[in-house]
Scaffold this active site. Structure first.
Site, short mmCIF file in Angstrom:
data_model
loop_
_atom_site.label_atom_id
_atom_site.label_comp_id
_atom_site.label_asym_id
_atom_site.label_seq_id
_atom_site.Cartn_x
_atom_site.Cartn_y
_atom_site.Cartn_z
N LEU A 45 0.84 -1.19 0.00
CA LEU A 45 0.00 0.00 0.00
C LEU A 45 0.87 1.24 0.00
CD1 LEU A 45 -2.64 -1.01 2.71
CD2 LEU A 45 -2.91 -1.07 0.23
N HIS A 149 11.51 -2.87 6.74
CA HIS A 149 11.98 -1.48 6.74
C HIS A 149 11.28 -0.75 7.89
CE1 HIS A 149 12.40 2.70 5.35
NE2 HIS A 149 13.48 2.27 4.71
#
Length: 335
Positions: A45, A149
């Site tokens: 997303l 991340h």
């Protein structure tokens, strides 16, 4: 993975024992895997940072699962999601530089762009097929295996809340975690329910994600929907629904106190109308009498039998006032 292999690394352990040395050695290994062949993938997303407040990220994420529920036959039995791995300040991948980059002769951005255009075949052509001992990798590569991340940690928590797990599958490019579960076990897929809209009016129901429509007409929005189908005007406008139409309610956390207050308010409304009311007392659960007839107790019954003994479906039928469940009907049919 239906027309071309979909590759992942699986982190495993090889245990070896030497009787002469009286020692046992455990070596961590990376094995190339196509275990997700045929599975459905939940894509990434992208939401502008300025738009992430107000629950829009949650709405965007969970609306995908409501879409899956509305079109369940179109999706596989298993579902997975890849999370972006750790990058350095220059945009490079320590995992790629420590492993795959040595076999491909290109930087991570080059390989990522090439893969987007040409697919995974070059990986099948050049990636070593034998397991790789992680002890041979640089510390910088080993340190990021299976880590998302920093900007993806919230996404990982949302996946975990939906029932996804990370059990040692990682991306072959950047080493980021691959989360997976069975499609029917995704929380939003399993727990959402269909509700027919009966009225559009302000109400005290907690805000939840609701959806309606199919394929190109599918839409999802935050809305306040009561158990008897009353939806707030803003939610009805966002979903473009009217009384008599159906919406799927992802719910979220249950609010038993709010539900009880709604019930009390309905009783008071009936009293103000001068209507006589009857109250059904809660049933004794588990149904130990029924279990006794089966020569069982709640302690030794199987989970499926115990679930039946805990059921209060007849109370729900009484609430509806028009339903006779099939197990209670002489002809074995629901009326």
């Amino acid at each position: 993975g239906q027309t071309a292999p979909f590759y992942s690394y699986r982190i495993g352990t090889l245990t070896q024992t030497s009787s002469e040395l009286n020692r046992t050695f455990r070596a961590e290994m990376l094995s190339l895997s196509t275990d997700f062949e045929g599975a459905s993938e939940v894509g990434g997303l992208f939401l502008h940072p300025n738009e992430r407040a107000g629950g829009l990220g949650m709405l965007l994420a969970r609306s995908r699962y409501l879409y899956i529920r509305a079109h369940r036959p179109r999706f596989a039995e298993r579902i997975f999601a890849e999370l972006r791995g750790v990058f350095d300040e220059g945009g490079g991948s320590p995992f790629w530089d420590g492993l795959a980059g040595k076999f491909f002769g290109m930087t991570f951005p080059e390989a990522d762009a090439f893969n987007a255009v040409n697919g995974f075949q070059f990986i099948a052509d050049l990636m070593p097929k034998h397991p790789i001992y992680t002890a041979l990798l640089p510390d910088t590569a080993r340190a990021v295996m299976g880590l998302p991340h920093p900007s993806g940690r919230a996404a990982m928590r949302m996946l975990e809340n939906e029932g996804f797990v990370h059990d040692n599958y990682i991306d072959i490019f950047d080493g980021g975690p691959t989360m997976h579960t069975r499609t029917d076990h995704v929380k939003t897929v399993a727990k959402s329910r269909d509700i027919e809209v009966t009225k559009v009016a302000a109400n005290s129901a907690p805000r939840a994600i609701a959806s309606t429509g199919r394929l190109a007409t599918f839409r999802a929005a935050w809305a306040c929907v009561t158990d008897d189908g009353c939806i707030d005007p803003e939610g009805a406008m966002a979903l473009s629904v009217e009384p008599g139409e159906s919406a799927k309610n992802a719910g979220g956390l249950s609010h038993p106190r709010a539900a009880a207050l709604q019930g009390i308010e309905k009783m008071r409304a009936n009293l103000r109308l001068g209507l006589a009311q009857g109250v059904f007392m809660p049933q004794d659960r588990p149904n130990r009498g029924w279990l006794s007839e089966l020569a069982m107790t709640a302690e030794d019954a199987s989970p499926s039998v115990l679930a039946c003994a805990m059921s209060a479906s007849s109370m729900w039928a009484a609430n509806a006032a028009t339903v006779s469940p099939a197990p209670d009907a002489l002809d074995g049919r629901c009326h």
